[in-house]
Design an enzyme around this catalytic site. Structure first.
Site, mmCIF file in Angstrom:
data_model
loop_
_atom_site.group_PDB
_atom_site.id
_atom_site.type_symbol
_atom_site.label_atom_id
_atom_site.label_comp_id
_atom_site.label_asym_id
_atom_site.label_seq_id
_atom_site.Cartn_x
_atom_site.Cartn_y
_atom_site.Cartn_z
ATOM 1 N N ALA A 64 39.845 41.764 -9.950
ATOM 2 C CA ALA A 64 40.194 41.086 -11.400
ATOM 3 C C ALA A 64 41.214 41.997 -12.074
ATOM 4 O O ALA A 64 41.429 43.119 -11.704
ATOM 5 C CB ALA A 64 39.242 40.823 -12.292
ATOM 6 N N GLY A 107 36.350 41.241 -7.962
ATOM 7 C CA GLY A 107 36.300 40.302 -8.191
ATOM 8 C C GLY A 107 36.941 39.512 -6.651
ATOM 9 O O GLY A 107 36.283 38.139 -6.716
ATOM 10 N N GLU A 110 33.619 39.058 -4.780
ATOM 11 C CA GLU A 110 32.759 38.602 -5.245
ATOM 12 C C GLU A 110 33.052 36.907 -5.571
ATOM 13 O O GLU A 110 32.392 35.944 -5.051
ATOM 14 C CB GLU A 110 33.565 38.645 -7.331
ATOM 15 N N GLU A 130 33.665 48.731 -10.109
ATOM 16 C CA GLU A 130 34.104 48.055 -11.101
ATOM 17 C C GLU A 130 34.046 49.118 -12.093
ATOM 18 O O GLU A 130 34.533 49.447 -12.932
ATOM 19 C CB GLU A 130 33.273 46.961 -11.633
#
Ligand code: DAK
Length: 256
Positions: A64, A107, A110, A130
């Protein structure tokens, strides 16, 4: 610059290429929205049979966008409704293949795990880092990773933020297979073409039953499978597939 490039080939393979090189393909709202839009379009477009998502040779997605969330409040995050963008990918009924080269972090890892098949470059870099920036996976990382590789490997990965290679990802069951970096996209496209030539209703049922069954009790999951299996005998493609076998010819599937 278009954040997600797209290209639909005549054999029904939609290639989505995440294209934000200045930020290592980090997921900002623009990338998320465009990805979701392409997945929603593909869901309703009968010309699309299989979706391949990729990044560049250097990076799949580095997570992200940290700049876009560093100062965010919980309510700002809630109002961004990112879940709806992820859902567009997770609920896509068509097969999705992730072709991963370079970094697939946070992300990005993911996002790859939203796919049905992951083709990884041997030297790709996977991870859920993260925790190193004070947070935790927020788009399914703790759940999908644990389901893919088991609790003990997933805990190690999420709690240390340590990365692992595409080869290791394949060995632990996160990637479907690892191939030389230069062959990732072609392998993914070739796999996509193979699946695109299969009977679409059977492919759709395999995906639906496998995903729904994974979270259901075994008896319920086996019943789902049985019902879907029986239902396929109402498709013309089943008659065609078996007839073609008996007549020793190639089947012609029409998706009905
Ligand atoms: N976000 C924003 N910018 C990034 C970025 C990222 N994740 N990753 C790289 N960049 C930017 C860098 O800031 C740099 O920008 P400039 O300084 O040039 O302006 C540019 O891309 C080039 O990066 P580097 O100079 O760092 O390049 P290197 O080759 O040296 O290193 C790297 C590449 C990928 C190893 C490194 O950039 C890196 O460690 N990046 C961060 C990886 C990371 O920690 N990713 C996890 C982020 S947290 C949620 C759902 C999910 C999430 C959050 C919420 N909800 C549903 C609410 C997920 C969270 C995450 O993914």
């Amino acid at each position: 610059m278009t954040a997600v490039l797209h290209e639909l080939s005549g054999d029904g393979v939609l290639l989505l290429r995440i294209n934000r090189p200045e930020a290592k393909n980090a997921l900002n709202q623009d990338v998320r929205q465009q990805l979701a839009m392409h997945f929603l379009d593909a869901t309703g477009n009968s010309a699309v049979k299989v979706i391949v998502m990729t990044g560049s040779q250097e990076v799949f997605v580095a997570g992200a966008d940290i700049k876009a969330m560093a100062a965010a409040s919980p309510i700002e995050l809630l109002l961004r409704q990112n879940q709806t963008y992820w859902d567009a990918i997770a609920h896509c009924p068509k097969p999705v293949i992730a072709a991963v080269n370079g970094y697939a972090l946070g992300g990005g890892c993911e996002l790859a795990m939203h796919a049905d098949i992951i083709i990884a470059g041997e030297n790709a870099t996977f991870g859920q880092p993260e925790v190193r920036v004070g947070i935790m996976p927020g788009a399914g990382g703790t759940q999908r990773l644990a389901r893919a590789v088991g609790k003990f490997k997933a805990m190690l990965i999420c709690m240390t933020g340590q990365t692992f290679t595409g080869r290791e990802a394949a060995e632990m069951g996160l990637a479907s297979k690892a191939v030389p970096d230069a062959e990732v996209l072609e392998t993914a496209l070739q796999t996509a073409r193979t699946i695109a030539a299969m009977p679409p209703i059977a492919i759709r049922q395999i995906k639906e039953v496998m995903l729904a069954g994974a979270d259901a009790p075994l008896e319920t999951a086996l019943m789902l499978e049985r019902k879907a299996f029986q239902m396929l005998f109402d498709s013309e493609d089943q008659k065609e597939g078996m007839q073609a076998f008996l007549e020793k010819r190639k089947p012609v599937y029409r998706g009905v």
